[in-house]
Write a protein that holds these residues in place. Sequence first.
Motif, short mmCIF file in Angstrom:
data_model
loop_
_atom_site.label_atom_id
_atom_site.label_comp_id
_atom_site.label_asym_id
_atom_site.label_seq_id
_atom_site.Cartn_x
_atom_site.Cartn_y
_atom_site.Cartn_z
N THR A 26 7.26 -4.40 13.65
CA THR A 26 7.94 -4.35 12.47
C THR A 26 8.46 -5.53 12.13
OG1 THR A 26 8.75 -2.07 13.20
CG2 THR A 26 10.23 -3.19 11.59
N PHE A 27 8.38 -5.95 10.63
CA PHE A 27 8.73 -7.26 10.35
C PHE A 27 10.29 -6.93 9.49
CE2 PHE A 27 9.40 -10.17 6.75
CZ PHE A 27 9.36 -11.38 7.41
N GLY A 28 11.05 -7.76 10.07
CA GLY A 28 12.48 -7.76 9.49
C GLY A 28 13.35 -6.94 10.30
N SER A 29 14.65 -6.92 10.00
CA SER A 29 15.65 -6.15 11.12
C SER A 29 16.23 -5.03 10.27
CB SER A 29 16.68 -7.30 11.35
OG SER A 29 17.37 -7.79 10.42
N THR A 30 15.89 -5.11 8.84
CA THR A 30 16.54 -3.86 8.16
C THR A 30 15.64 -2.76 7.81
OG1 THR A 30 17.80 -5.79 6.65
CG2 THR A 30 17.77 -3.51 5.65
N GLU A 31 15.99 -1.43 7.94
CA GLU A 31 15.32 -0.44 7.72
C GLU A 31 15.62 0.11 6.40
OE1 GLU A 31 13.34 2.09 9.38
OE2 GLU A 31 12.93 0.60 10.74
N TYR A 32 14.52 0.34 5.50
CA TYR A 32 14.57 0.81 4.24
C TYR A 32 13.99 2.28 4.42
CZ TYR A 32 15.24 -4.03 3.27
OH TYR A 32 15.93 -5.32 3.11
N ASP A 33 14.39 3.19 3.55
CA ASP A 33 13.92 4.68 3.49
C ASP A 33 12.76 4.83 2.90
OD1 ASP A 33 16.37 5.68 4.66
OD2 ASP A 33 17.20 6.04 2.79
N ASP A 34 12.44 4.05 2.01
CA ASP A 34 11.08 4.17 1.28
C ASP A 34 10.21 2.84 1.29
OD1 ASP A 34 11.67 6.92 0.43
OD2 ASP A 34 12.87 6.30 -1.35
N TYR A 35 10.43 2.01 2.22
CA TYR A 35 9.67 0.81 2.27
C TYR A 35 9.53 0.45 3.65
CZ TYR A 35 7.88 -3.47 0.22
OH TYR A 35 7.18 -4.55 -0.26
N LEU A 36 8.29 -0.24 4.11
CA LEU A 36 8.09 -0.78 5.46
C LEU A 36 7.23 -1.95 5.41
CD1 LEU A 36 7.67 0.16 8.63
CD2 LEU A 36 5.63 1.55 7.96
N MET A 37 7.76 -2.64 6.31
CA MET A 37 7.08 -4.07 6.42
C MET A 37 6.51 -4.16 7.84
SD MET A 37 9.71 -6.53 4.27
CE MET A 37 11.09 -5.84 5.03
N LEU A 38 5.30 -4.57 7.86
CA LEU A 38 4.80 -4.78 9.31
C LEU A 38 3.94 -6.00 9.41
CD1 LEU A 38 3.40 -1.14 9.70
CD2 LEU A 38 5.41 -2.04 10.77
N GLU A 39 3.77 -6.56 10.51
CA GLU A 39 2.88 -7.70 10.59
C GLU A 39 2.18 -7.81 11.97
OE1 GLU A 39 5.56 -11.17 10.95
OE2 GLU A 39 6.98 -10.19 12.83
N LEU A 67 0.86 -1.14 0.07
CA LEU A 67 0.02 -0.03 -0.06
C LEU A 67 0.83 1.15 0.06
CD1 LEU A 67 -2.28 -0.96 2.55
CD2 LEU A 67 -2.65 -1.04 0.25
N PRO A 68 0.42 2.45 -0.56
CA PRO A 68 1.12 3.38 -0.65
C PRO A 68 1.02 4.32 0.56
CG PRO A 68 -1.09 4.02 -1.44
CD PRO A 68 -1.09 2.51 -1.16
N MET A 69 2.21 4.88 1.03
CA MET A 69 2.19 5.70 2.32
C MET A 69 3.12 7.16 2.02
SD MET A 69 5.47 4.01 4.36
CE MET A 69 7.04 3.52 3.49
N ARG A 70 2.51 8.14 2.68
CA ARG A 70 3.13 9.48 2.23
C ARG A 70 4.42 9.66 3.28
NH1 ARG A 70 -1.40 13.32 3.44
NH2 ARG A 70 -1.99 11.46 4.65
N ASP A 71 4.14 9.35 4.48
CA ASP A 71 5.13 9.36 5.68
C ASP A 71 5.49 8.20 6.21
OD1 ASP A 71 6.22 10.08 8.15
OD2 ASP A 71 5.87 12.19 7.81
N LYS A 72 6.55 7.47 6.25
CA LYS A 72 6.87 6.33 6.83
C LYS A 72 6.65 6.24 8.33
CE LYS A 72 10.46 2.97 7.34
NZ LYS A 72 11.87 2.62 6.92
N ASN A 73 6.85 7.49 8.94
CA ASN A 73 6.98 7.52 10.48
C ASN A 73 5.53 7.35 10.92
OD1 ASN A 73 9.80 7.59 11.16
ND2 ASN A 73 9.82 9.51 10.61
N VAL A 74 4.63 8.33 10.34
CA VAL A 74 3.28 8.47 10.61
C VAL A 74 2.56 7.00 10.37
CG1 VAL A 74 0.85 9.58 9.96
CG2 VAL A 74 3.13 10.83 10.16
N THR A 75 2.90 6.39 8.98
CA THR A 75 2.17 5.10 8.89
C THR A 75 2.66 4.15 9.98
OG1 THR A 75 2.17 5.43 6.71
CG2 THR A 75 2.14 3.24 7.35
N LYS A 76 3.91 3.76 10.23
CA LYS A 76 4.27 3.19 11.16
C LYS A 76 3.79 3.40 12.65
CE LYS A 76 8.87 1.28 13.08
NZ LYS A 76 10.58 1.19 12.84
N ASP A 77 3.64 4.40 13.16
CA ASP A 77 2.96 4.88 14.30
C ASP A 77 1.55 4.20 14.50
OD1 ASP A 77 3.29 6.43 17.23
OD2 ASP A 77 1.49 7.39 15.95
N PHE A 78 0.95 4.70 13.36
CA PHE A 78 -0.43 4.24 13.35
C PHE A 78 -0.74 2.63 13.41
CE2 PHE A 78 -4.25 2.88 10.99
CZ PHE A 78 -5.24 3.58 11.65
#
Length: 118
Positions: free
Chosen positions: A29-42, A9-20
């Motif tokens: 959070t899924f995985g141990s690697t942080e990506y600037d423009d990608y987020l994986m959650l479970e 899904l699209p996100m405008r702001d990774k921090n806002v999406t992650k917090d929500f």
Amino acid sequence: MLTAINPKLPMRDKNVTKDFYLNKLGFKTFGSTEYDDYLMLEKDQIQIHFFSFKELDPKENYGQVYIRTDNIDNYYKFLLDHKTSIHPNGKLETKPWGQREFSVLDPDSNLLTFGQSI
């Protein structure tokens, strides 16, 4: 043989999406690697992935995911206890097609519908 699906899904702001998703929906959070423009959650047995789309106009976003659950009443209560806004047209109810469902909009207007067969 298909074994899983991980919507992106699209996100405008990774921090806002992650917090929500972490604080309102109970994901982690899924995985141990942080990506600037990608987020994986479970959460439990599902994953949702997000890609950066800074120019996204939430009023024009039609991203939708239908998520099946086996205890919709408890999850609905969890969201209410965490002061998560339920979609005004998506309150928990039994539908004529044999599902109990409710819906939530994330900060980018991706529609998440949760359903359980009855």
